[in-house]
Design a protein around this motif. Sequence first.
Motif, PDB file in Angstrom:
ATOM      1  N   LEU A   8       0.827  -1.202   0.000  1.00 14.83           N
ATOM      2  CA  LEU A   8       0.000   0.000   0.000  1.00 14.83           C
ATOM      3  C   LEU A   8       0.865   1.258   0.000  1.00 14.83           C
ATOM      4  CD1 LEU A   8      -2.954  -0.904   2.368  1.00 14.83           C
ATOM      5  CD2 LEU A   8      -3.083  -0.356  -0.061  1.00 14.83           C
ATOM      6  N   ALA A   9       2.073   1.171   0.519  1.00 14.31           N
ATOM      7  CA  ALA A   9       2.968   2.332   0.473  1.00 14.31           C
ATOM      8  C   ALA A   9       3.259   2.714  -0.978  1.00 14.31           C
ATOM      9  CB  ALA A   9       4.259   2.042   1.224  1.00 14.31           C
ATOM     10  N   GLU A  10       3.413   1.717  -1.866  1.00 17.63           N
ATOM     11  CA  GLU A  10       3.576   2.024  -3.285  1.00 17.63           C
ATOM     12  C   GLU A  10       2.309   2.641  -3.858  1.00 17.63           C
ATOM     13  OE1 GLU A  10       6.982  -0.721  -5.330  1.00 17.63           O
ATOM     14  OE2 GLU A  10       4.895  -1.322  -5.606  1.00 17.63           O
ATOM     15  N   LEU A  11       1.160   2.059  -3.509  1.00 15.89           N
ATOM     16  CA  LEU A  11      -0.088   2.599  -4.030  1.00 15.89           C
ATOM     17  C   LEU A  11      -0.282   4.050  -3.582  1.00 15.89           C
ATOM     18  CD1 LEU A  11      -3.424   0.638  -4.195  1.00 15.89           C
ATOM     19  CD2 LEU A  11      -3.370   3.083  -3.796  1.00 15.89           C
ATOM     20  N   GLU A  12       0.156   4.358  -2.375  1.00 20.81           N
ATOM     21  CA  GLU A  12       0.016   5.726  -1.868  1.00 20.81           C
ATOM     22  C   GLU A  12       0.741   6.742  -2.757  1.00 20.81           C
ATOM     23  OE1 GLU A  12      -0.100   6.773   2.375  1.00 20.81           O
ATOM     24  OE2 GLU A  12       0.468   4.689   2.733  1.00 20.81           O
ATOM     25  N   ARG A  13       1.828   6.319  -3.408  1.00 14.42           N
ATOM     26  CA  ARG A  13       2.530   7.260  -4.280  1.00 14.42           C
ATOM     27  C   ARG A  13       1.616   7.746  -5.403  1.00 14.42           C
ATOM     28  NH1 ARG A  13       8.122   4.023  -5.620  1.00 14.42           N
ATOM     29  NH2 ARG A  13       8.471   3.120  -3.546  1.00 14.42           N
ATOM     30  N   PHE A  14       0.775   6.851  -5.922  1.00 14.15           N
ATOM     31  CA  PHE A  14      -0.154   7.245  -6.982  1.00 14.15           C
ATOM     32  C   PHE A  14      -1.205   8.212  -6.449  1.00 14.15           C
ATOM     33  CE2 PHE A  14       1.656   3.359  -8.668  1.00 14.15           C
ATOM     34  CZ  PHE A  14       1.810   3.647 -10.011  1.00 14.15           C
ATOM     35  N   VAL A  15      -1.797   7.885  -5.317  1.00  9.69           N
ATOM     36  CA  VAL A  15      -2.819   8.768  -4.743  1.00  9.69           C
ATOM     37  C   VAL A  15      -2.228  10.135  -4.430  1.00  9.69           C
ATOM     38  CG1 VAL A  15      -4.377   9.095  -2.786  1.00  9.69           C
ATOM     39  CG2 VAL A  15      -4.209   6.847  -3.893  1.00  9.69           C
ATOM     40  N   ALA A  16      -1.006  10.163  -3.877  1.00  9.36           N
ATOM     41  CA  ALA A  16      -0.354  11.439  -3.597  1.00  9.36           C
ATOM     42  C   ALA A  16      -0.104  12.234  -4.871  1.00  9.36           C
ATOM     43  CB  ALA A  16       0.960  11.199  -2.856  1.00  9.36           C
ATOM     44  N   ALA A  17       0.072  11.539  -5.997  1.00 12.73           N
ATOM     45  CA  ALA A  17       0.258  12.195  -7.295  1.00 12.73           C
ATOM     46  C   ALA A  17      -1.059  12.554  -7.959  1.00 12.73           C
ATOM     47  CB  ALA A  17       1.077  11.287  -8.219  1.00 12.73           C
ATOM     48  N   GLY A  18      -2.188  12.276  -7.281  1.00 11.63           N
ATOM     49  CA  GLY A  18      -3.496  12.619  -7.810  1.00 11.63           C
ATOM     50  C   GLY A  18      -4.118  11.570  -8.695  1.00 11.63           C
ATOM     51  N   ILE A  19      -3.647  10.303  -8.613  1.00 12.44           N
ATOM     52  CA  ILE A  19      -4.099   9.237  -9.512  1.00 12.44           C
ATOM     53  C   ILE A  19      -4.799   8.149  -8.693  1.00 12.44           C
ATOM     54  CG2 ILE A  19      -3.372   7.482 -11.166  1.00 12.44           C
ATOM     55  CD1 ILE A  19      -0.889   9.252 -11.710  1.00 12.44           C
ATOM     56  N   PRO A  20      -6.131   7.996  -8.819  1.00 19.03           N
ATOM     57  CA  PRO A  20      -6.795   6.862  -8.169  1.00 19.03           C
ATOM     58  C   PRO A  20      -6.386   5.562  -8.842  1.00 19.03           C
ATOM     59  CG  PRO A  20      -8.325   8.040  -9.590  1.00 19.03           C
ATOM     60  CD  PRO A  20      -7.049   8.819  -9.614  1.00 19.03           C
ATOM     61  N   VAL A  21      -6.403   4.473  -8.076  1.00 20.32           N
ATOM     62  CA  VAL A  21      -5.898   3.180  -8.548  1.00 20.32           C
ATOM     63  C   VAL A  21      -6.999   2.135  -8.404  1.00 20.32           C
ATOM     64  CG1 VAL A  21      -4.176   1.381  -8.174  1.00 20.32           C
ATOM     65  CG2 VAL A  21      -3.524   3.785  -7.954  1.00 20.32           C
ATOM     66  N   ILE A  22      -7.164   1.305  -9.429  1.00 19.59           N
ATOM     67  CA  ILE A  22      -8.156   0.234  -9.427  1.00 19.59           C
ATOM     68  C   ILE A  22      -7.470  -1.063  -9.015  1.00 19.59           C
ATOM     69  CG2 ILE A  22      -9.801  -1.058 -10.830  1.00 19.59           C
ATOM     70  CD1 ILE A  22      -9.984   1.436 -12.640  1.00 19.59           C
TER      71      ILE A  22
END
Length: 375
Positions: free
Chosen positions: A275-289
Motif C-alpha cells: 500500500l505504500a507504493e499505491l500511496e505514491r499514486f494517490v499522492a500524485a493525484g491518480i486513483p488506482v483500481i
Amino acid sequence: MKRVATLLPADLGRVRLHRFAPGEHRESGRASYLDPFGHGERAWPYTRWTGDERLIGFPATELVCSWTGDAPAGGWLEVELRARTSAGALTGWYVMGRWAEGDTDVHRTSLPGQGDAGGDVAVDTFVAKAPVVAFQARVTLYGVGARVRSLAVMASAVPRRGSVPVSAPGAARGVELDVRPRSQHAHDGHHPQWDGGGGSWCSPVSLAMVLDFWGRGPDGDELAWVADGDPCPAVDHAARDIYDHSYQGTGNWPFNVAYAGRYGLDGFVTRLRSLAELERFVAAGIPVITSQSFKESELPGAGYSTSGHIMVVAGFTAAGDVIARDPAAPDDGSVRRVYPRAAFENVWLRSSSSGGIVYVVHPPEVPLPPSDGNW
C-alpha cells in the motif's frame, strides 16, 4: 475474476513498455479469421509488428499484456507473446487478446485452450510451465483504423504465501481524491447477456468511476442506445465494450485498460508490492483500481465475501487506512468505504488473491510517481 498470484521479495514485478520502433520487424498481408461467436469467416488485410526480444531481469512465471489504442468499426487487433525459458528454449506464440471497440466485425475475446509444454493462457495471463527470462511481443492490426499507442508487458514471479505484513503509512495519509461513487447494484438486472448483468459489473463500474474522475468517457451519441432512466449510462457502455465473449465476463484486465485508452488515457496493468507504493499514486493525484478476494470476516466493513472483486482506492485516512470506492455497496451513498490498512493489504497482496494487481489509467499530461521498476 479467477487469477491468483503474489510476488517474490526481490524483483517483485516489472512493466516492460514495448513501443514500436522503425528497426523492428514489420510485415503485411491478408489472412482469414473465423469469428467463433457469430460473424463467420472473413478475409482481412493486416499489418504486423514483431518486437525485439526483451530481457526480464529475473526468472518470471507470469506475463500480463496491456495496451492502449484504437480499434473502431472496420478494424481490430490481436496481441501475442512468446517467451524464452531459463534453459534457453523459446515457446510458441500465445494470443493474449483479440480486441475491438465494438462487436460489429469480430467479437472481443481471450483465447482458451492454448496450453502446451511452454505454458498456458488463463484469460489474460500467460502462466509459464518453467520460469522465463525474456519475451517478445507481437501485434497484428486487421482491417482499417486499428492502431496501438502503447503496449506494456508485466512480468512477475509467483511464490505462495498465505499472509502479507502491513506496510507503514506513507505519502498519501490524509489525502482523498474526489472520485464520484457508483454502485454496481444500481444496475442489477441490466443486460444479463454481459457477465450476468449489472450486479456483476464491479470492473466496468470501477473503471467508469475513474474515467469520470478524469472527465473522460463516452458522449451522448455513444450512449443513445442505453434505456432512459439508467442511473449511469456510461457504466452500461463500459460493460458492453469490455465484455470478453470467451471468458464471459467484464473482468479481463487488459480489456479494461484498452477501453480507457479509447478516451485518450494512458494505462497499464501491473502488480504493486505494498500500500505504500499505491500511496505514491494517490499522492500524485491518480486513483488506482485494485483486484482482491476475501471472506467477509477478513475485510471488516465489507459485509460480503468474494472470489474476485474490483474496487477503486481513492485515498487514505490520517492513520493510513484505505478509503475505497467499493462498487459492491448496495447503493451509491454507501460506496465510500474505509477499510483497515492491514486487512486490505493482506487480502489484496496474498497468494489467494491477485498478488497486488492494479489498473492504472491517467491522462498523458498527469505524470506517474517515481518507480522502483514495476511501472
